[in-house]
Design an enzyme around this catalytic site. Structure first.
Site: not given
Length: 755
Positions: A41-42, A221-222, A252, A617
């Site tokens: 996504k970044t 973002d986020e 998330q 993770r």
């Protein structure tokens, strides 16, 4: 995209996959990018900034991108500039940094001076305390926390919804006084950096028009971590000509306790009518079975958009679920896995490994195990267990009880919590001790008490009483019956734990930490309880206490050695967000621990999202541990496997150890190398495959509760079909395992109907 399109596609776009490219090229309507874990996504958001500048001729300064940490903002800026150097002129900030920028440019309309100061939490607490001189510090701290929460929800002192936080009139009054004093001083607190810009934009159409004209593209973002006020700010900045793009993952959203509101992302298409949704479902971090396990749990949530992650790296190794006897075996098993991988042919590093747990107190067993086996480690997000303030305080109490000449321990705990024994009194006690060469500080205190002020006399009496309570427990007598667990109490069951619990309780440390820190007080008490638990294996006498303290001191000394750059990471699930590790062990997978007890509805859904975050993770290997027995608040508790293990797709798991009765595994989810494979982890016996889930005569199925006059209560653990009909295997709570023919003996085995 056709193959020949790549001939005209810029290199920085050709590096993207199809779904990422669609998200970057999107224009027009508002866009929600649902970015699954590890989906890049970044890369998408930074590439989109560069694309707008390079291909769409958008002025760099008309682009505003916001996120939640300074580190993330700096990373976004650097990566965008690598693609398009002019991106350095775009505004990439955190929400609060943007709010401060906005207020300084509109300070007059906000009633602020251009050099206003931003108060942190301690400043806000001090200001509120000055306005409420009759309130205790702990009461003021609660009110300060609630005011901050109100601002995160964009609520003012006169808002009707304020009752959702605190319905008492005194809270509304305190909030009003606090706001008035802030206005008089001309400063703002952290919550104002979002709340005040929202108010200013709503009340000043000219400012709103100017901001909407300045920023023609907004990117967030986020977005799943946004609180109510931040979502309101975004709405006010978005005009008819504004391009809006938010990136996030509803699966998330795990920071509800910090004010994050998952409904912001769930309702985005309705709030910004006609918004498009693009899903990033190609995962570059984990293998497919790891993603499958994570998805099989989180898809039980109702509050989600839904997506299906596909691993670019392929199937990989199946995650392993290990049923273990107790927490000590759990830590030993983790140590075995780590040592074997580091010393084995693969040449793994300690840094490849992470131990994940739900609460900080769970780190103790792993820390002790790793120290003894010389496994370097670091605790992330909190201090190592023996370095925590509350643990140091408790150990100082114990050390002084053993050695009343210990001046260092005496100075640490004589006035903690505050007992009216100030520095002058302490110096007087110690000087009297030195003058008369009476090395025993305890007897010196008793001797000088009559010469002290009343408050100091009372404080010393309380302290001496606490020491007496601890010593009285070193009698070797059986522990008294366990009292019910209440907030703010420690529970002891056996051995030295009774002494440790009574000393800490009588000292007032438990009440002190609960009152001193409303937010983290329970966590500190849980850590103290874990210290009490660890004392249970030592004898309840002076020799046992000395041995206990000696073991801790040796562990502390070993722990102080530098781990260098190669160390195992010990970390809570909440702190893992944004991180990745080659090998992950998710520990404490038991009902009541993870998920926490009494979680339901939205709270339970957030716990599932926390599971999803933890599992994703892992890059290469994922392990789960679940204990049959665990010491909880001083009591030996028989644990049930976590609900999340029940929900997990067991066809993607290798299962080791003794499967608890009632843990249902369909036949189709076994197979070679899976369920039944002999454990190499030092756990219990291998598991028998279940041949059918339901008997052919329809009388029995796996998990049915059973009662028999001879053996008591049990559960159906296996069903096979034989020549004479179904053979039922029952595992009883007493440990017996009996097989019977459904046709011949069913009358002797009574099926207990579910309530």
């Amino acid at each position: 995209m056709e193959d020949n399109d790549f001939l005209t596609t810029p290199d920085y776009l050709a590096m993207l996959n199809e779904e990422q490219r669609r998200a970057v090229l999107h224009t027009g309507k508002p866009l929600l990018i649902l970015a699954g874990a590890g989906s890049g996504k970044t890369r998408v958001i930074t590439t989109k900034i560069a694309y707008f500048i390079r291909e769409k001729n958008m002025r760099p300064w008309s682009i505003l991108a916001v996120t939640f940490t300074n580190k993330a903002a700096k990373e976004m800026a650097a990566r965008a500039a690598l693609i398009e150097p002019r991106a350095v002129d775009s505004m990439l900030r955190t929400f609060h940094s943007f709010g401060a920028w906005f207020l300084r440019r509109n300070c007059e309309q906000a009633g602020l001076g251009s050099n206003f100061i931003i108060y942190d939490d301690d400043d806000s607490l001090a200001l509120l305390a000055s306005l409420l001189p009759d309130k205790r510090k702990d009461e003021v701290k609660i009110l300060s926390y609630q005011i901050a929460k109100a601002k995160d929800m964009n609520l003012s002192p006169d808002s009707e919804e304020l009752a959702l936080i605190n319905g008492r009139k005194e809270f509304r009054t305190a909030y009003t006084k606090y706001e008035e004093r802030l206005r008089q001083i001309g400063n703002v607190d952290f919550g104002d950096l979002i709340k005040k810009p929202v108010e200013l934009l709503r009340e000043n159409p000219d400012i709103k028009a100017r901001m909407q004209d300045r920023f023609r593209a907004l990117m967030v973002d986020e977005y799943q971590d946004a609180n109510v006020a931040q979502a309101e700010l975004l709405k006010e900045l978005t005009g008819p000509e504004t391009y809006l793009c938010v990136v996030g993952d509803d699966d998330q959203s795990i920071y509800r306790f910090r004010g994050a509101e998952v409904r912001n992302i769930l309702q985005f298409p309705e709030i910004f009518g006609g918004a498009d949704i693009i899903k990033l479902e190609t995962n570059y971090r984990s293998t497919q079975d790891i993603l499958g396990i994570a998805d099989s749990v989180v898809r039980n949530n109702r509050g989600r958009h839904g997506k299906k992650l596909v691993a670019a790296r392929g199937l990989g190794f199946r995650p392993k679920l290990m049923f273990l006897p107790d927490a000590e075996n759990e830590a030993e098993c983790a140590g075995d896995l780590i040592i074997r991988s580091v010393k084995g042919k693969g040449g793994a590093h300690f840094a490849d490994w992470a131990i994940l747990y739900r609460t900080n107190a769970q780190s103790l067993n792993f820390e002790n195990q790793f120290v003894r086996r010389k496994i370097p480690y670091k605790v992330i997000g909190s201090l190592k267990f023996y370095e925590r303030e509350e643990i140091k305080d408790a150990l100082a109490l114990l050390s002084f009880m053993v050695n009343t000449k210990d001046e260092v321990s005496f100075r640490r705990i004589i006035n903690k919590p505050a007992r009216g024994i100030g520095a002058v009194t302490i110096d007087k006690i110690l000087s009297e001790r030195w003058n008369e060469q009476d090395w025993n500080i305890e007897t010196t205190m008793a001797r000088v008490m009559p010469t002290l002020a009343a408050k100091a006399r009372s404080g010393i009496a309380m302290f001496l009483a606490a020491l007496a309570a601890g010593r009285n427990a070193l009698s070797g007598q059986p522990a008294p019956p366990l009292p019910p667990r209440k907030k703010g109490t420690l529970i002891a069951s056996d051995g030295l734990s009774v002494c440790v619990a009574q000393l800490i309780e009588a000292s007032g440390l438990v009440s002190y930490h609960l009152a001193h820190d409303e937010i983290n007080g329970e966590t500190r008490v849980a850590n103290l309880q874990e210290l009490v638990n660890s004392a249970g294996v030592y004898n309840a006498d002076e020799a046992g206490l000395s041995e206990f303290l000696e073991r801790i001191e040796l562990d502390r000394a070993l722990t102080s050695e530098e781990a260098g750059e190669d160390y195992v990471t010990l970390i809570t699930l909440h702190n893992t967000k944004g991180l990745e590790f080659k090998r992950v062990i998710m520990t404490g997978m038991e009902q009541g621990l993870f998920p926490r007890e009494n979680k339901k509805d939205e709270d339970l859904e957030e716990e599932r999202r926390l599971f999803y975050v933890g599992a994703t993770r892992a890059m290469d290997e994922l392990y789960f541990t679940s204990c049959a027995v665990r010491r909880v608040w001083g009591q030996i508790m028989y644990m049930e496997p976590s609900l999340f293990l029940q929900e997990a797709d067991k066809s993607k798991l290798d299962i080791h150890g003794q499967i608890p009765y009632g843990f249902y595994i369909p036949e189709s989810e076994g197979g070679e190398g899976g369920i039944g494979k002999k454990s190499q982890m030092g756990t219990t016996k291998s598991v028998t495959l279940k041949k059918t889930a339901k008997s052919s005569d329809g009388r029995w199925q796996i998990g049915d509760r059973v009662f028999n006059d001879d053996y008591g209560y049990g559960a159906v653990a296996g069903i096979t079909e034989g020549e004479d009909g179904p053979v039922i295997r029952v595992q009883f709570e007493t440990g017996f395992e009996i097989k019977f023919l459904s046709r011949a003996q069913s009358k002797n085995f009574l099926k207990i109907q579910a309530e």
